[in-house]
Design an enzyme around this catalytic site. Structure first.
Site, PDB file in Angstrom:
ATOM      1  N   ASP A 194      25.708 126.073 -54.939  1.00 47.01           N
ATOM      2  CA  ASP A 194      25.682 126.029 -53.310  1.00 47.01           C
ATOM      3  C   ASP A 194      25.491 124.349 -52.867  1.00 47.01           C
ATOM      4  OD1 ASP A 194      25.941 126.251 -50.517  1.00 47.01           O
ATOM      5  OD2 ASP A 194      25.771 128.300 -50.647  1.00 47.01           O
ATOM      6  N   ILE A 195      26.368 123.868 -52.230  1.00 44.75           N
ATOM      7  CA  ILE A 195      26.165 122.411 -51.931  1.00 44.75           C
ATOM      8  C   ILE A 195      24.895 122.256 -50.627  1.00 44.75           C
ATOM      9  CG2 ILE A 195      27.991 121.157 -52.645  1.00 44.75           C
ATOM     10  CD1 ILE A 195      29.214 121.190 -50.056  1.00 44.75           C
ATOM     11  N   GLN A 220      30.342 136.098 -43.112  1.00 42.73           N
ATOM     12  CA  GLN A 220      31.233 135.414 -43.977  1.00 42.73           C
ATOM     13  C   GLN A 220      31.773 134.180 -43.257  1.00 42.73           C
ATOM     14  OE1 GLN A 220      34.130 138.063 -45.784  1.00 42.73           O
ATOM     15  NE2 GLN A 220      34.535 136.711 -47.217  1.00 42.73           N
ATOM     16  N   HIS A 225      32.446 136.358 -52.537  1.00 47.53           N
ATOM     17  CA  HIS A 225      31.441 135.742 -53.435  1.00 47.53           C
ATOM     18  C   HIS A 225      30.174 135.978 -52.966  1.00 47.53           C
ATOM     19  CE1 HIS A 225      31.607 133.703 -49.354  1.00 47.53           C
ATOM     20  NE2 HIS A 225      30.416 133.409 -49.590  1.00 47.53           N
TER      21      HIS A 225
END
Ligand SMILES: [Zn+2]
Length: 138
Positions: free
Chosen positions: A30-31, A93, A99
């Site tokens: 995850d960035i 979300q 995911h």
């Protein structure tokens, strides 16, 4: 799906730090991580949420999530992980492609999920729980 950011990552049209890939699933960092190693596990096929994902695809994601969790535990020496899925905008979300978040956890990491959780729980009458369980029987 054409404008889906995760579909673009699957097709390698957008860069991502993918460290797990098989025929059905990818796992990438995850960035915007909550902790070091925060990972997203994503089916290659587009499903929006828990409500429409194919059962077999879900099983594969769960299985890969276990594999990745074990790898994170070993490689980053974490003590635990949280697996989180948000299905629906109201649930938080933000990307409409199913995911799981795998959030590596260490003592003193200041996520404080358990204390936040305890602060939000409601008192509820046992009779109400009984009625609700009846209503939810499938
Ligand atoms: Zn998608």
């Amino acid at each position: 799906m054409q404008d889906c950011i995760f579909c673009k990552i699957v097709k390698k049209e957008l860069p991502a730090f993918i460290f797990y890939e098989d025929e059905f699933v990818i796992g990438f960092l995850d960035i915007n991580p909550l902790t070091e190693g925060h990972t997203l596990v994503v089916p290659k096929a587009h499903y929006e949420s828990i409500f429409d994902i194919d059962e077999e695809a879900l099983q594969k994601i769960i299985s890969v999530s276990q594999k990745i969790s074990k790898r994170i535990k070993e490689a980053l020496r974490v003590e635990g992980v949280n697996l989180i899925n948000a299905s629906g905008v109201v649930a938080g979300q933000s990307v409409p492609h199913f995911h799981f978040h795998i959030i590596p956890r260490k003592a003193g990491d200041e996520i404080n999920l358990a204390s936040w959780w305890r602060s939000k729980v409601k008192e509820v009458d046992k009779e109400k729980l009984k009625e609700l369980a009846e209503k939810l029987k499938t």
